[in-house]
Design an enzyme around this catalytic site. Structure first.
Site, PDB file in Angstrom:
ATOM      1  N   ALA A 145     -11.003   6.200 -21.974  1.00  0.00           N
ATOM      2  CA  ALA A 145     -11.876   7.167 -21.282  1.00  0.00           C
ATOM      3  C   ALA A 145     -11.451   8.608 -21.570  1.00  0.00           C
ATOM      4  CB  ALA A 145     -11.847   6.895 -19.788  1.00  0.00           C
TER       5      ALA A 145
ATOM      6  N   CYS B  97      -4.328   4.972  20.608  1.00  0.00           N
ATOM      7  CA  CYS B  97      -4.458   3.754  21.429  1.00  0.00           C
ATOM      8  C   CYS B  97      -3.290   2.786  21.227  1.00  0.00           C
ATOM      9  CB  CYS B  97      -5.783   3.045  21.115  1.00  0.00           C
ATOM     10  SG  CYS B  97      -5.747   2.175  19.537  1.00  0.00           S
TER      11      CYS B  97
ATOM     12  N   HIS C 153     -14.931   2.062  -2.375  1.00  0.00           N
ATOM     13  CA  HIS C 153     -13.919   1.183  -1.779  1.00  0.00           C
ATOM     14  C   HIS C 153     -12.921   1.943  -0.926  1.00  0.00           C
ATOM     15  CE1 HIS C 153     -14.790  -1.522  -5.502  1.00  0.00           C
ATOM     16  NE2 HIS C 153     -15.707  -1.643  -4.570  1.00  0.00           N
TER      17      HIS C 153
ATOM     18  N   TYR D 267       0.826  -1.214   0.000  1.00  0.00           N
ATOM     19  CA  TYR D 267       0.000   0.000   0.000  1.00  0.00           C
ATOM     20  C   TYR D 267       0.861   1.265   0.000  1.00  0.00           C
ATOM     21  CZ  TYR D 267      -4.430  -2.348   0.052  1.00  0.00           C
ATOM     22  OH  TYR D 267      -5.504  -3.087  -0.344  1.00  0.00           O
TER      23      TYR D 267
ATOM     24  N   CYS E  52      -1.296   3.613  16.009  1.00  0.00           N
ATOM     25  CA  CYS E  52      -2.247   4.677  16.344  1.00  0.00           C
ATOM     26  C   CYS E  52      -1.716   5.503  17.519  1.00  0.00           C
ATOM     27  CB  CYS E  52      -3.570   4.019  16.735  1.00  0.00           C
ATOM     28  SG  CYS E  52      -4.827   5.133  17.354  1.00  0.00           S
TER      29      CYS E  52
ATOM     30  N   ASN F  30     -14.803   1.658 -22.568  1.00  0.00           N
ATOM     31  CA  ASN F  30     -13.751   0.719 -22.178  1.00  0.00           C
ATOM     32  C   ASN F  30     -13.152   0.139 -23.455  1.00  0.00           C
ATOM     33  OD1 ASN F  30     -12.247  -1.483 -21.196  1.00  0.00           O
ATOM     34  ND2 ASN F  30     -13.617  -1.710 -19.432  1.00  0.00           N
ATOM     35  N   PRO F  31     -11.792   0.164 -23.577  1.00  0.00           N
ATOM     36  CA  PRO F  31     -11.205  -0.416 -24.797  1.00  0.00           C
ATOM     37  C   PRO F  31     -11.519  -1.915 -24.929  1.00  0.00           C
ATOM     38  CG  PRO F  31      -9.549   0.811 -23.546  1.00  0.00           C
ATOM     39  CD  PRO F  31     -10.773   0.732 -22.695  1.00  0.00           C
TER      40      PRO F  31
ATOM     41  N   GLN G 172     -14.889   3.358  -7.897  1.00  0.00           N
ATOM     42  CA  GLN G 172     -14.310   2.214  -7.174  1.00  0.00           C
ATOM     43  C   GLN G 172     -12.855   2.529  -6.849  1.00  0.00           C
ATOM     44  OE1 GLN G 172     -15.568  -1.746  -9.205  1.00  0.00           O
ATOM     45  NE2 GLN G 172     -15.729  -0.160 -10.790  1.00  0.00           N
TER      46      GLN G 172
HETATM   47  C1  BV8 Z   1     -18.450  -7.610  -0.189  1.00  0.00           C
HETATM   48  C2  BV8 Z   1      -9.895  -1.582  -2.472  1.00  0.00           C
HETATM   49  C3  BV8 Z   1     -20.005  -8.504   1.301  1.00  0.00           C
HETATM   50  C4  BV8 Z   1      -8.657  -2.253  -2.031  1.00  0.00           C
HETATM   51  C5  BV8 Z   1     -11.182  -3.176  -3.819  1.00  0.00           C
HETATM   52  C6  BV8 Z   1     -15.597 -14.612  -1.928  1.00  0.00           C
HETATM   53  C7  BV8 Z   1     -15.248 -14.173  -0.660  1.00  0.00           C
HETATM   54  C8  BV8 Z   1     -15.504 -12.872  -0.237  1.00  0.00           C
HETATM   55  C9  BV8 Z   1     -16.115 -11.994  -1.106  1.00  0.00           C
HETATM   56  C10 BV8 Z   1     -16.440 -12.450  -2.363  1.00  0.00           C
HETATM   57  C11 BV8 Z   1     -16.210 -13.724  -2.786  1.00  0.00           C
HETATM   58  N1  BV8 Z   1     -16.650 -13.843  -4.077  1.00  0.00           N
HETATM   59  C12 BV8 Z   1     -17.167 -12.661  -4.486  1.00  0.00           C
HETATM   60  C13 BV8 Z   1     -17.067 -11.827  -3.435  1.00  0.00           C
HETATM   61  C14 BV8 Z   1     -17.442 -10.483  -3.418  1.00  0.00           C
HETATM   62  C15 BV8 Z   1     -16.196  -9.669  -3.727  1.00  0.00           C
HETATM   63  C16 BV8 Z   1     -16.008  -9.653  -5.237  1.00  0.00           C
HETATM   64  O1  BV8 Z   1     -16.714  -8.943  -5.900  1.00  0.00           O
HETATM   65  N2  BV8 Z   1     -15.066 -10.455  -5.756  1.00  0.00           N
HETATM   66  C17 BV8 Z   1     -14.913 -10.484  -7.199  1.00  0.00           C
HETATM   67  C18 BV8 Z   1     -13.469 -10.263  -7.566  1.00  0.00           C
HETATM   68  C19 BV8 Z   1     -15.487 -11.785  -7.710  1.00  0.00           C
HETATM   69  N3  BV8 Z   1     -16.517  -8.355  -3.243  1.00  0.00           N
HETATM   70  C20 BV8 Z   1     -16.182  -8.033  -2.000  1.00  0.00           C
HETATM   71  O2  BV8 Z   1     -15.544  -8.717  -1.242  1.00  0.00           O
HETATM   72  C21 BV8 Z   1     -16.733  -6.676  -1.554  1.00  0.00           C
HETATM   73  N4  BV8 Z   1     -17.382  -6.840  -0.288  1.00  0.00           N
HETATM   74  O3  BV8 Z   1     -18.928  -8.230  -1.093  1.00  0.00           O
HETATM   75  O4  BV8 Z   1     -18.930  -7.639   1.080  1.00  0.00           O
HETATM   76  C22 BV8 Z   1     -19.358  -9.815   1.660  1.00  0.00           C
HETATM   77  C23 BV8 Z   1     -18.701  -9.907   2.866  1.00  0.00           C
HETATM   78  C24 BV8 Z   1     -18.141 -11.135   3.219  1.00  0.00           C
HETATM   79  C25 BV8 Z   1     -18.228 -12.238   2.338  1.00  0.00           C
HETATM   80  C26 BV8 Z   1     -18.886 -12.108   1.090  1.00  0.00           C
HETATM   81  C27 BV8 Z   1     -19.444 -10.887   0.742  1.00  0.00           C
HETATM   82  C28 BV8 Z   1     -15.593  -5.687  -1.385  1.00  0.00           C
HETATM   83  C29 BV8 Z   1     -15.068  -5.338  -2.761  1.00  0.00           C
HETATM   84  C30 BV8 Z   1     -14.040  -4.213  -2.614  1.00  0.00           C
HETATM   85  C31 BV8 Z   1     -12.666  -4.791  -2.777  1.00  0.00           C
HETATM   86  N5  BV8 Z   1     -11.708  -3.693  -2.754  1.00  0.00           N
HETATM   87  N6  BV8 Z   1     -10.318  -2.164  -3.746  1.00  0.00           N
HETATM   88  C32 BV8 Z   1      -7.502  -1.932  -2.925  1.00  0.00           C
HETATM   89  O5  BV8 Z   1      -7.689  -1.190  -3.926  1.00  0.00           O
HETATM   90  O6  BV8 Z   1      -6.424  -2.425  -2.610  1.00  0.00           O
HETATM   91  S1  BV8 Z   1     -11.677  -3.721  -5.340  1.00  0.00           S
HETATM   92  C33 BV8 Z   1     -10.559  -3.329  -6.566  1.00  0.00           C
HETATM   93  O7  BV8 Z   1     -11.165  -3.788  -7.781  1.00  0.00           O
HETATM   94  C34 BV8 Z   1     -10.361  -1.832  -6.781  1.00  0.00           C
HETATM   95  O8  BV8 Z   1     -11.102  -1.010  -5.927  1.00  0.00           O
HETATM   96  C35 BV8 Z   1     -10.893  -1.618  -8.181  1.00  0.00           C
HETATM   97  O9  BV8 Z   1     -11.471  -0.395  -8.338  1.00  0.00           O
HETATM   98  C36 BV8 Z   1     -11.908  -2.691  -8.224  1.00  0.00           C
HETATM   99  C37 BV8 Z   1     -12.515  -3.016  -9.538  1.00  0.00           C
HETATM  100  O10 BV8 Z   1     -11.491  -3.119 -10.493  1.00  0.00           O
HETATM  101  P1  BV8 Z   1     -11.579  -2.089 -11.737  1.00  0.00           P
HETATM  102  O11 BV8 Z   1     -11.650  -0.706 -11.186  1.00  0.00           O
HETATM  103  O12 BV8 Z   1     -12.670  -2.514 -12.641  1.00  0.00           O
HETATM  104  O13 BV8 Z   1     -10.154  -2.262 -12.372  1.00  0.00           O
HETATM  105  P2  BV8 Z   1      -9.698  -3.453 -13.345  1.00  0.00           P
HETATM  106  O14 BV8 Z   1      -8.220  -3.400 -13.432  1.00  0.00           O
HETATM  107  O15 BV8 Z   1     -10.377  -4.721 -12.947  1.00  0.00           O
HETATM  108  O16 BV8 Z   1     -10.314  -3.032 -14.746  1.00  0.00           O
HETATM  109  C38 BV8 Z   1      -9.836  -1.882 -15.387  1.00  0.00           C
HETATM  110  C39 BV8 Z   1     -10.680  -1.741 -16.649  1.00  0.00           C
HETATM  111  O17 BV8 Z   1     -10.300  -0.525 -17.282  1.00  0.00           O
HETATM  112  C40 BV8 Z   1     -10.443  -2.853 -17.640  1.00  0.00           C
HETATM  113  O18 BV8 Z   1     -11.713  -3.310 -18.108  1.00  0.00           O
HETATM  114  C41 BV8 Z   1      -9.688  -2.169 -18.781  1.00  0.00           C
HETATM  115  O19 BV8 Z   1     -10.077  -2.681 -20.051  1.00  0.00           O
HETATM  116  C42 BV8 Z   1     -10.161  -0.765 -18.653  1.00  0.00           C
HETATM  117  N7  BV8 Z   1      -9.211   0.265 -19.122  1.00  0.00           N
HETATM  118  C43 BV8 Z   1      -7.850   0.212 -19.170  1.00  0.00           C
HETATM  119  N8  BV8 Z   1      -7.381   1.396 -19.654  1.00  0.00           N
HETATM  120  C44 BV8 Z   1      -8.473   2.186 -19.887  1.00  0.00           C
HETATM  121  C45 BV8 Z   1      -9.633   1.468 -19.547  1.00  0.00           C
HETATM  122  N9  BV8 Z   1     -10.873   1.978 -19.670  1.00  0.00           N
HETATM  123  C46 BV8 Z   1     -10.975   3.235 -20.140  1.00  0.00           C
HETATM  124  N10 BV8 Z   1      -9.913   3.998 -20.484  1.00  0.00           N
HETATM  125  C47 BV8 Z   1      -8.657   3.502 -20.372  1.00  0.00           C
HETATM  126  N11 BV8 Z   1      -7.605   4.259 -20.731  1.00  0.00           N
HETATM  127 ZN    ZN Z   2      -6.437   3.576  17.851  1.00  0.00          ZN
END
Ligand code: BV8
Ligand code: ZN
Length: 245
Positions: A229, A148, A116, A64, A145, A211-212, A98
């Site tokens: 974008a 605490c 997020h 991070y 912290c 999205n490309p 996101q």
């Molecule tokens: C939740 C912060 C309820 C951290 C992020 C099994 C166990 C536990 C959970 C799950 C599970 N199965 C499914 C889930 C739910 C899970 C999920 O969705 N998993 C997916 C992967 C299947 N979701 C969660 O866990 C969420 N919480 O559901 O809580 C719960 C609770 C307990 C148990 C079950 C459910 C929490 C989700 C939040 C995770 N945190 N980020 C960090 O950043 O380190 S998510 C992370 O992915 C980022 O935030 C990011 O924003 C997000 C999405 O990715 P994208 O933004 O879409 O980026 P990506 O690279 O994927 O795509 C980029 C795109 O841009 C591409 O399409 C590309 O073609 C395009 N591109 C490239 N260049 C350009 C462009 N477009 C335009 N112009 C350009 N120039």
């Molecule tokens: Zn604290």
């Protein structure tokens, strides 16, 4: 095609946007799932989840701190500025992102919902202490912290963690009201973010995807533009500005 989209934006009652890492790609921030993606070296399961942090907080903090360094050091790109311009003109009502970077805000967007969390925020793992940072913590040692003494963590939502209810609630309200949604730069795989455009669709609204690459959303989008974008958003803003002047 552009005139049609421009007219749609101008005539929209409640335009919202949902952005992902692709919108920040043109600022030099690697996306998550692209070829040079962040997740390629590591997977979300490895680092962006509470278990990984509990197991090896230093490894997660070093990742991070590296991302914070990167994000704090780059500039918004024309996609960010275009969204901010649409908001300034009163066309874009809300920007739901996101992304955990602050490039939308630095480009001038005001009404931004961070689904997020944000790399600008560091919070305590035990007490309510949470604060904005200008630069990443030097790790090691692990940041603690000053209220605490517990371990601090990045102010982001990890996989398996619930999104802050008030944040999700606000985003749901916005998409319930939306008659048009621009979905830009997201692979549309992470839930619940990826379901937000479906609500607009279900209410009879229009989905414009930028999205490309194709995504799971492409099949149901009313318009799906295989373009970066920055380019697309800029080509929309100029004619909107002209039409409103
Ligand atoms: C939740 C912060 C309820 C951290 C992020 C099994 C166990 C536990 C959970 C799950 C599970 N199965 C499914 C889930 C739910 C899970 C999920 O969705 N998993 C997916 C992967 C299947 N979701 C969660 O866990 C969420 N919480 O559901 O809580 C719960 C609770 C307990 C148990 C079950 C459910 C929490 C989700 C939040 C995770 N945190 N980020 C960090 O950043 O380190 S998510 C992370 O992915 C980022 O935030 C990011 O924003 C997000 C999405 O990715 P994208 O933004 O879409 O980026 P990506 O690279 O994927 O795509 C980029 C795109 O841009 C591409 O399409 C590309 O073609 C395009 N591109 C490239 N260049 C350009 C462009 N477009 C335009 N112009 C350009 N120039
Ligand atoms: Zn604290």
């Amino acid at each position: 095609m552009e005139e049609k989209l421009v007219k749609m934006l101008i005539e929209s009652k409640h335009l919202v946007a949902l952005t992902g890492a692709g919108v920040s790609a043109e600022s030099g921030i690697p996306t998550f799932r692209g070829k040079d993606g962040l997740w390629n070296k590591y997977s979300p399961e490895e680092l962006a989840n509470p278990q990984a942090f509990a197991k090896d907080p230093e490894k997660v903090w070093r990742w991070y701190a590296w991302r914070m360094e990167k994000v704090f050091g780059v500039e918004p790109n024309k996609a960010h500025y275009a969204f901010a311009e649409l908001e300034r003109m009163g066309i874009l009502k809300c920007l739901i992102t996101q992304n955990v970077d602050d490039l939308h805000e630095r480009a001038g967007s005001r009404n931004v919902i961070h689904l997020h969390g944000s790399l600008r925020v560091v919070k305590c793992t035990s007490c309510e202490n949470s604060f904005e940072v200008q630069e990443p913590p030097k790790v090691p040692p692990l940041p603690t912290c000053d209220k605490c003494g517990s371990l601090l963590r990045p102010g982001v939502v990890w996989f398996g963690e619930m999104l802050p209810p008030d944040v999700l609630e606000r985003a749901m309200r916005e998409v319930e009201k939306a008659d048009v949604i621009i979905v830009a730069g997201t692979s549309a795989v992470v839930q619940p973010a990826a379901s937000l455009p479906l609500i607009v669709k279900r209410n009879g609204g229009v989905i414009i995807e930028i999205n490309p690459d194709e995504t799971p959303l492409t099949a149901i989008a009313d318009y799906s533009l295989r373009i970066k974008a920055g380019e697309m958003m800029e080509s929309l803003v100029e004619p909107v500005k002209k039409a409103l002047s």
